[in-house]
Design a protein around this motif. Structure first.
Motif, PDB file in Angstrom:
ATOM      1  N   THR A 276       0.962  -1.173   0.075  1.00  0.00           N
ATOM      2  CA  THR A 276       0.083   0.147  -0.130  1.00  0.00           C
ATOM      3  C   THR A 276       0.811   1.377   0.184  1.00  0.00           C
TER       4      THR A 276
ATOM      5  N   GLN B 246       1.009   3.969  -2.954  1.00  0.00           N
ATOM      6  CA  GLN B 246       0.691   5.324  -2.491  1.00  0.00           C
ATOM      7  C   GLN B 246       1.906   6.302  -3.310  1.00  0.00           C
TER       8      GLN B 246
ATOM      9  N   ASP C 246       1.459   9.068  -5.942  1.00  0.00           N
ATOM     10  CA  ASP C 246       1.808  10.391  -5.750  1.00  0.00           C
ATOM     11  C   ASP C 246       2.291  11.100  -6.787  1.00  0.00           C
TER      12      ASP C 246
ATOM     13  N   ILE D 111     -10.709   0.503   0.917  1.00  0.00           N
ATOM     14  CA  ILE D 111      -9.550   1.276   0.185  1.00  0.00           C
ATOM     15  C   ILE D 111     -10.405   2.392  -0.856  1.00  0.00           C
TER      16      ILE D 111
ATOM     17  N   ARG E 170     -10.623   5.597   0.725  1.00  0.00           N
ATOM     18  CA  ARG E 170      -9.324   6.264   0.494  1.00  0.00           C
ATOM     19  C   ARG E 170      -8.385   6.032   1.490  1.00  0.00           C
ATOM     20  N   GLU E 171      -8.633   4.821   2.293  1.00  0.00           N
ATOM     21  CA  GLU E 171      -7.618   4.342   3.330  1.00  0.00           C
ATOM     22  C   GLU E 171      -7.518   2.971   3.468  1.00  0.00           C
ATOM     23  N   ASN E 172      -6.391   2.450   3.709  1.00  0.00           N
ATOM     24  CA  ASN E 172      -6.120   0.983   4.016  1.00  0.00           C
ATOM     25  C   ASN E 172      -6.200   0.608   5.627  1.00  0.00           C
TER      26      ASN E 172
ATOM     27  N   LYS F  32      -4.287   8.944   4.143  1.00  0.00           N
ATOM     28  CA  LYS F  32      -5.272   9.105   3.006  1.00  0.00           C
ATOM     29  C   LYS F  32      -4.667   8.617   1.758  1.00  0.00           C
ATOM     30  N   LEU F  33      -5.185   7.859   0.842  1.00  0.00           N
ATOM     31  CA  LEU F  33      -4.545   7.422  -0.421  1.00  0.00           C
ATOM     32  C   LEU F  33      -5.074   8.375  -1.464  1.00  0.00           C
TER      33      LEU F  33
ATOM     34  N   LEU G  57      -4.803   5.989  -7.003  1.00  0.00           N
ATOM     35  CA  LEU G  57      -4.750   4.678  -6.813  1.00  0.00           C
ATOM     36  C   LEU G  57      -6.229   4.008  -6.388  1.00  0.00           C
ATOM     37  N   SER G  58      -6.286   3.030  -7.045  1.00  0.00           N
ATOM     38  CA  SER G  58      -7.587   2.185  -6.877  1.00  0.00           C
ATOM     39  C   SER G  58      -6.998   0.588  -6.382  1.00  0.00           C
TER      40      SER G  58
END
Length: 118
Positions: free
Chosen positions: A13, A17, A21, A39, A43-45, A53-54, A58-59
């Protein structure tokens, strides 16, 4: 660049990320549908990297085919003991002539082989 990251633990993860980014469209593969849903929704693992926050680029998915479709680079972030099983499931969908980066460390349970010996 389109990047597939195989393995959605804390290391996978974090790498996904970092890539997102940097502007790369990043698809994170996980075997747990609840983790994937969280996720994509939050927007978070929350299980492996809570509080971060992801990126929108990212998906996550549980589909190996979806994760690898169109990938221009593949990052294997599964734990050593799962690398053989996970990557064997990836083989039918692996894009040809793309770099594969392995983040695995440690040994495989049962055989005591390192990833380079598997």
């Amino acid at each position: 660049m389109r990047v597939a990251v195989i393995g959605a633990g804390s290391f996978g993860t974090a790498m996904a990320q970092l890539l997102a980014d940097k502007g790369h469209d990043t698809k994170l593969w996980a075997r747990d549908p609840v983790l994937v849903e969280g996720i994509n929704r939050d927007r978070e693992n929350k299980q492996y990297l809570p509080g971060f926050k992801l990126a929108p680029k990212l998906s996550a998915t549980t589909s190996m085919e979806e994760a690898l479709s169109g990938a221009q680079m593949v990052v294997s972030a599964a734990p050593s003991q799962a690398t053989r099983d996970v990557m064997s499931k990836a083989v039918p969908f692996m894009p040809h002539h793309v770099p594969i980066v392995s983040l695995a460390k440690g040994i495989e349970n049962g055989t005591l082989l390192t990833v380079t010996e598997i």
